[in-house]
Write a protein that holds these residues in place. Sequence first.
Motif, short mmCIF file in Angstrom:
data_model
loop_
_atom_site.label_atom_id
_atom_site.label_comp_id
_atom_site.label_asym_id
_atom_site.label_seq_id
_atom_site.Cartn_x
_atom_site.Cartn_y
_atom_site.Cartn_z
N MET A 171 0.85 -0.84 -0.52
CA MET A 171 -0.23 0.61 -0.34
C MET A 171 1.23 1.40 0.04
O MET A 171 0.92 1.58 -0.50
CB MET A 171 -0.74 -0.19 1.34
N ASP A 172 1.98 1.62 0.95
CA ASP A 172 2.78 2.47 1.23
C ASP A 172 3.86 2.92 -0.23
O ASP A 172 3.76 3.90 -0.44
CB ASP A 172 3.69 2.01 2.44
N GLN A 173 3.84 2.14 -0.89
CA GLN A 173 4.56 2.71 -2.01
C GLN A 173 4.16 3.16 -3.60
O GLN A 173 4.41 3.07 -3.90
CB GLN A 173 5.09 0.66 -2.47
N ASN A 174 2.57 2.85 -3.10
CA ASN A 174 1.61 2.88 -4.11
C ASN A 174 1.77 5.13 -3.62
O ASN A 174 1.53 5.95 -4.58
CB ASN A 174 0.85 2.78 -4.34
N ARG A 175 2.25 5.14 -2.68
CA ARG A 175 2.42 7.29 -2.42
C ARG A 175 3.87 7.75 -2.25
O ARG A 175 4.55 6.67 -1.33
CB ARG A 175 1.62 7.10 -0.69
N ASN A 176 4.39 8.42 -1.85
CA ASN A 176 5.34 9.57 -2.00
C ASN A 176 5.51 9.46 -0.81
O ASN A 176 4.92 9.53 0.72
CB ASN A 176 5.27 10.50 -2.62
N PRO A 177 6.84 9.50 0.16
CA PRO A 177 7.50 9.47 1.08
C PRO A 177 7.47 10.59 1.37
O PRO A 177 7.94 11.65 1.18
CB PRO A 177 8.28 8.52 1.36
N ASN A 178 7.42 11.41 2.79
CA ASN A 178 7.42 12.63 3.21
C ASN A 178 8.93 12.16 3.63
O ASN A 178 9.81 11.73 3.85
CB ASN A 178 6.11 13.39 4.74
N ARG A 179 9.21 13.74 4.40
CA ARG A 179 10.69 13.69 4.57
C ARG A 179 11.23 12.69 5.97
O ARG A 179 11.95 12.91 6.36
CB ARG A 179 11.00 15.07 5.35
N LEU A 180 9.97 12.53 6.47
CA LEU A 180 10.33 11.02 8.04
C LEU A 180 11.22 10.22 7.38
O LEU A 180 11.20 8.79 8.20
CB LEU A 180 9.25 11.09 8.83
N TYR A 227 4.19 8.20 5.69
CA TYR A 227 3.90 7.96 4.81
C TYR A 227 2.44 8.69 4.91
O TYR A 227 1.20 8.70 3.77
CB TYR A 227 3.45 7.07 3.55
N ASN A 228 2.21 9.90 5.72
CA ASN A 228 1.21 10.85 5.87
C ASN A 228 1.12 11.65 4.72
O ASN A 228 2.82 12.33 4.47
CB ASN A 228 0.70 11.41 7.67
N PRO A 229 0.04 12.21 4.16
CA PRO A 229 -0.29 13.53 3.10
C PRO A 229 0.29 14.68 4.42
O PRO A 229 -0.41 15.35 4.09
CB PRO A 229 -1.27 13.16 2.31
N ILE A 230 1.00 14.67 5.27
CA ILE A 230 0.94 16.02 5.91
C ILE A 230 2.79 16.32 5.74
O ILE A 230 4.09 15.22 5.93
CB ILE A 230 1.17 15.88 7.43
N ASP A 231 3.47 17.43 5.30
CA ASP A 231 4.67 17.93 5.07
C ASP A 231 5.61 17.70 7.15
O ASP A 231 5.25 19.20 7.08
CB ASP A 231 4.81 19.32 5.27
N TRP A 232 5.22 16.82 7.32
CA TRP A 232 6.25 16.13 8.95
C TRP A 232 7.63 16.92 8.86
O TRP A 232 7.83 16.60 7.82
CB TRP A 232 5.39 15.34 9.76
N HIS A 233 7.65 18.03 10.17
CA HIS A 233 9.09 17.55 10.34
C HIS A 233 9.68 17.19 11.26
O HIS A 233 9.38 17.76 12.84
CB HIS A 233 9.19 19.69 10.34
N ALA A 234 10.47 17.13 11.38
CA ALA A 234 11.28 16.12 12.96
C ALA A 234 11.90 17.08 13.39
O ALA A 234 11.91 18.76 13.32
CB ALA A 234 12.41 15.35 12.75
N TRP A 235 11.63 17.23 15.04
CA TRP A 235 12.31 18.27 16.17
C TRP A 235 13.51 19.06 15.97
O TRP A 235 14.63 18.19 15.07
CB TRP A 235 12.00 17.47 17.62
N GLY A 236 13.01 20.41 15.36
CA GLY A 236 15.06 20.65 15.44
C GLY A 236 14.87 22.78 14.42
O GLY A 236 13.28 22.50 14.45
N GLU A 237 15.97 22.64 14.18
CA GLU A 237 15.48 23.99 13.95
C GLU A 237 14.98 24.48 12.47
O GLU A 237 14.38 25.67 12.23
CB GLU A 237 17.00 24.43 14.22
N GLU A 238 15.15 23.47 11.64
CA GLU A 238 14.22 23.81 10.53
C GLU A 238 13.07 23.75 10.73
O GLU A 238 12.53 24.65 9.67
CB GLU A 238 14.52 22.11 9.72
N ALA A 239 11.80 22.65 11.31
CA ALA A 239 10.93 23.73 12.10
C ALA A 239 10.47 24.55 12.57
O ALA A 239 8.96 25.34 11.57
CB ALA A 239 10.33 22.38 12.89
#
Length: 62
Positions: free
Chosen positions: A1-10, A23-35
């Motif tokens: 299932m996931d292979q049919n979707r694009n992964p995010n930065r995680l 594979y959530n359709p959200i622009d997640w950022h890990a904890w850090g200065e970039e976010a």
Amino acid sequence: MDQNRNPNRLINKKSPYLLQHAYNPIDWHAWGEEAFEKAKREDKPVFLSCGYSTCHWWQLNQ
């Protein structure tokens, strides 16, 4: 299932918790200065996930 979707930065993280959201359709950022820099630049609030499944992982390893 996931292979049919694009992964995010995680997708490149090592944490099992973060990887389960790769594979959530959200622009997640890990904890850090970039976010925080992006939130400030775009004048947006930071939505913080405190790791609801962390307790689950901890209990499994007891």
